[in-house]
Structure formats: structure tokens, C-alpha cells
Design a protein around this motif. Structure first.
Motif, mmCIF file in Angstrom:
data_model
loop_
_atom_site.group_PDB
_atom_site.id
_atom_site.type_symbol
_atom_site.label_atom_id
_atom_site.label_comp_id
_atom_site.label_asym_id
_atom_site.label_seq_id
_atom_site.Cartn_x
_atom_site.Cartn_y
_atom_site.Cartn_z
ATOM 1 N N GLY A 180 13.683 51.862 61.251
ATOM 2 C CA GLY A 180 12.660 51.079 60.574
ATOM 3 C C GLY A 180 12.789 51.143 59.069
ATOM 4 O O GLY A 180 13.544 51.946 58.522
ATOM 5 N N TYR A 181 12.036 50.271 58.424
ATOM 6 C CA TYR A 181 12.016 50.229 56.963
ATOM 7 C C TYR A 181 10.607 49.857 56.521
ATOM 8 O O TYR A 181 9.985 48.946 57.084
ATOM 9 N N ALA A 182 10.097 50.583 55.540
ATOM 10 C CA ALA A 182 8.778 50.286 54.982
ATOM 11 C C ALA A 182 8.838 50.386 53.468
ATOM 12 O O ALA A 182 9.683 51.086 52.906
ATOM 13 N N SER A 183 7.925 49.677 52.816
ATOM 14 C CA SER A 183 7.829 49.718 51.361
ATOM 15 C C SER A 183 6.368 49.866 50.978
ATOM 16 O O SER A 183 5.478 49.882 51.836
ATOM 17 N N ALA A 184 6.122 49.974 49.704
ATOM 18 C CA ALA A 184 4.750 50.147 49.225
ATOM 19 C C ALA A 184 3.876 48.969 49.649
ATOM 20 O O ALA A 184 4.334 47.827 49.750
ATOM 21 N N VAL A 228 2.651 53.482 66.571
ATOM 22 C CA VAL A 228 2.730 54.770 65.888
ATOM 23 C C VAL A 228 1.817 54.788 64.665
ATOM 24 O O VAL A 228 1.795 53.840 63.867
ATOM 25 N N GLY A 229 1.073 55.849 64.542
ATOM 26 C CA GLY A 229 0.274 56.075 63.352
ATOM 27 C C GLY A 229 1.083 56.774 62.272
ATOM 28 O O GLY A 229 2.299 56.970 62.392
ATOM 29 N N ALA A 230 0.421 57.158 61.203
ATOM 30 C CA ALA A 230 1.098 57.796 60.071
ATOM 31 C C ALA A 230 1.793 59.070 60.532
ATOM 32 O O ALA A 230 1.174 59.960 61.116
ATOM 33 N N THR A 231 3.083 59.146 60.280
ATOM 34 C CA THR A 231 3.923 60.249 60.752
ATOM 35 C C THR A 231 4.697 60.817 59.582
ATOM 36 O O THR A 231 5.241 60.074 58.758
ATOM 37 N N ARG A 232 4.784 62.129 59.532
ATOM 38 C CA ARG A 232 5.400 62.791 58.377
ATOM 39 C C ARG A 232 6.927 62.785 58.499
ATOM 40 O O ARG A 232 7.553 63.743 58.908
ATOM 41 N N THR A 233 7.508 61.652 58.150
ATOM 42 C CA THR A 233 8.957 61.483 58.133
ATOM 43 C C THR A 233 9.447 61.401 56.693
ATOM 44 O O THR A 233 8.649 61.304 55.759
ATOM 45 N N GLU A 234 10.749 61.384 56.516
ATOM 46 C CA GLU A 234 11.304 61.227 55.170
ATOM 47 C C GLU A 234 10.895 59.883 54.571
ATOM 48 O O GLU A 234 10.569 59.790 53.382
ATOM 49 N N MET A 235 10.926 58.826 55.385
ATOM 50 C CA MET A 235 10.518 57.513 54.888
ATOM 51 C C MET A 235 9.060 57.540 54.440
ATOM 52 O O MET A 235 8.709 56.983 53.395
ATOM 53 N N MET A 236 8.215 58.211 55.213
ATOM 54 C CA MET A 236 6.813 58.321 54.838
ATOM 55 C C MET A 236 6.655 59.114 53.546
ATOM 56 O O MET A 236 5.832 58.771 52.683
ATOM 57 N N GLU A 282 8.612 59.199 51.089
ATOM 58 C CA GLU A 282 8.958 58.310 49.979
ATOM 59 C C GLU A 282 7.787 57.389 49.642
ATOM 60 O O GLU A 282 7.499 57.117 48.471
ATOM 61 N N VAL A 283 7.098 56.913 50.685
ATOM 62 C CA VAL A 283 5.936 56.057 50.458
ATOM 63 C C VAL A 283 4.819 56.846 49.795
ATOM 64 O O VAL A 283 4.177 56.385 48.839
ATOM 65 N N LEU A 284 4.573 58.057 50.280
ATOM 66 C CA LEU A 284 3.508 58.892 49.726
ATOM 67 C C LEU A 284 3.755 59.221 48.255
ATOM 68 O O LEU A 284 2.811 59.358 47.479
ATOM 69 N N ALA A 285 5.021 59.352 47.883
ATOM 70 C CA ALA A 285 5.355 59.705 46.510
ATOM 71 C C ALA A 285 4.964 58.611 45.521
ATOM 72 O O ALA A 285 4.821 58.870 44.321
ATOM 73 N N GLN A 286 4.759 57.404 46.027
ATOM 74 C CA GLN A 286 4.414 56.293 45.143
ATOM 75 C C GLN A 286 2.911 56.221 44.851
ATOM 76 O O GLN A 286 2.491 55.505 43.947
ATOM 77 N N GLU A 288 -1.828 59.997 51.108
ATOM 78 C CA GLU A 288 -1.769 61.005 52.168
ATOM 79 C C GLU A 288 -3.146 61.244 52.772
ATOM 80 O O GLU A 288 -3.302 61.274 54.004
ATOM 81 N N GLN A 289 -4.162 61.396 51.930
ATOM 82 C CA GLN A 289 -5.501 61.626 52.450
ATOM 83 C C GLN A 289 -6.016 60.398 53.196
ATOM 84 O O GLN A 289 -6.669 60.518 54.239
#
Length: 256
Positions: free
Chosen positions: A95-99, A190-198, A200-204, A209-210
Motif C-alpha cells: 500500500g501507499y499513503a500520503s498526508a 484495517v485501522g491505524a497500525t504502527r507500521t513504518e509507513m504510518m 512517516e505519516v505521523l512525523a508530518q 497519533e493521538q
């Protein structure tokens, strides 16, 4: 002594296998006895994962490639059959996700990449996996990774929401097409899952996260292994009467 594990003698193809949910699924399927064919763009990480599985007594094959390349996905399926003689299960997870930008602010390139990976990627995989399964007396089972964004606007980008709706639609259509042929096709919501891709999204956005945790009635994000366990169950004999389903693995996010 024969291997009595539930997936012994079976072959599973997993995309997006170099990290996150795909990596967790590689271990989960291999631990249950399946030979796993692991597909991702990051070849070195795939090969390292294969070594880990083999060191634990499992069977694994790495196929470096991008799911947006139909020819490469055909070759991945062919490699599975050449190495192990069959293909019983597929977990189409890349998969691929962006902001989560408003629709008018999403670049064309981001839209195309989102649709190419999440939609065309699943299409490419299924159109090459299904003919192999049709040629087997035992049929097969396919699980596609969708998202809570396949059911409603979640705050993710419009491109991602549209893509995951399409994954759910393809899943249901394929389940209807092949129900009498012994091929089951399901999707994970799938709900929010703590992956590497996620990550990267959280870092933006420090507040994401909350917000993701609050979206779940359990007030937390999923671990990749929890999603992988659901994919494993849907592929297994215990889900023999489950097809065309959108199975929530979202901590209750779609329940409220």
C-alpha cells in the motif's frame, strides 16, 4: 513425522512483505507451515527476511518487484509455482499513503501513485493469482488489505479514501465471480497500525497519533502482528464459509 501445522504443504504469496503488516504476515504464515513467496520493492530487506524464516526452519522465496508492474507480478506468481508447485493463498497487502490534504491540494503525482499502488497493484496481483488457483482442485483464498477509509471519510486524503473503496469493490466483485470455483476473496478493513509507513505519516503532524488512537474504542493503534493474524485466519480452513467480507481489524473504529 509429517508436519501437522495448519498451513503445512501450502503456498502463500504476500506483497508489501519487507516491513510492517506484510513482514508480520510472512512470519505468521511461515510459522503455521506455509511456504511463503515474499514480494516487495526493497530486495535486500526481503532477502534478510527470507534468511530469518529459513533459520527458523521455514520455507521462503524473495521476489523483488513493484505491484504496479503487471508483468513483474505475473513473474512473481510464476516463481511461486516453479518453486513450490502451487499457490494456495495470497495476501495482497502492499500500500501507499500520503498526508491527509484537502482534495484540491493533492498533487497529480500523489493521486496517481496512490491509485497505482493501492488499486492497480491489487488488480495486477489478483489477475495473475486467480488463474493459478482456478487450475487447482483445491481453489484458493485471497485477502486484500483495505482500510477504515474504505467505509467512510476518515481524514485521510481523498485519493486514499477513493483507493481503498476501490479495493473493497474489487474484493466483492471477485468473490462473486469465483465463489463456485472454490476461490474465496476477502478484505481487511484495517485501522491505524504502527507500521513504518504510518510512522512517516505521523512525523508530518504531531497530533495525528493521538487522533488515530482516539478513533479506536480501545484507544490505541494496532500492532502489525494483529492484522497479520486476521489475514492468516481468513486464508485458513476456519474461514471456509467466509467470502466477499470486509473484516474489521480496527479496534472498533467502524463500530461507533
Amino acid at each position: 513425522m509429517s508436519d501437522q501445522r495448519p498451513m503445512a504443504g501450502r503456498v502463500a504469496m504476500i506483497t508489501g512483505a519487507s516491513s510492517g503488516i506484510g513482514e508480520a504476515a510472512a512470519h505468521a504464515f511461515a510459522d503455521e507451515g506455509a511456504a511463503v513467496v515474499l514480494v516487495a520493492r526493497r530486495g535486500e530487506r526481503l532477502r534478510a527476511l527470507v534468511r530469518k524464516i529459513e533459520d527458523s526452519g521455514g520455507r521462503a522465496l524473495a521476489v523483488e518487484g513493484d505491484v504496479t508492474d503487471s508483468g513483474r507480478m505475473r513473474e512473481a506468481v510464476e516463481a511461486a509455482v516453479e518453486a513450490y508447485g502451487r499457490l494456495d493463498h495470497a495476501f495482497n497487502n502492499a500500500g501507499y499513503a500520503s498526508a491527509g490534504l484537502p482534495l484540491h491540494e493533492i498533487d497529480d503525482d500523489v493521486f496517481r501513485r496512490t491509485m497505482d499502488v493501492n488499486v492497480t497493484g491489487v488488480w495486477n496481483c489478483m489477475r495473475h493469482q486467480i488463474p493459478v488457483m482456478l487450475g487447482q482442485d483445491s481453489g484458493g483464498s485471497i485477502v486484500n488489505t483495505a482500510s477504515v477509509a474504505a467505509t467512510r471519510a476518515t481524514g485521510a486524503s481523498a485519493a486514499y479514501v477513493a483507493a481503498k473503496h476501490a479495493v473493497l469493490g474489487m474484493t466483492r466483485a471477485a468473490a462473486a465471480d469465483y465463489g463456485t470455483a472454490g476461490i474465496r476473496v476477502n478484505a481487511l478493513v484495517v485501522g491505524a497500525t504502527r507500521t513504518e509507513m504510518m510512522e512517516e505519516v505521523l512525523a508530518q503532524d504531531a497530533g495525528l497519533e493521538q487522533r488515530f488512537a482516539d478513533d479506536s474504542v480501545q484507544k490505541r493503534m494496532a500492532a502489525p502482528s494483529e492484522v497479520a493474524a486476521a489475514a492468516l485466519w481468513l486464508c485458513g480452513d476456519g474461514a471456509s464459509y467466509v467470502t466477499g467480507a470486509a473484516m474489521p481489524v480496527d479496534g472498533g473504529a467502524t463500530a461507533v
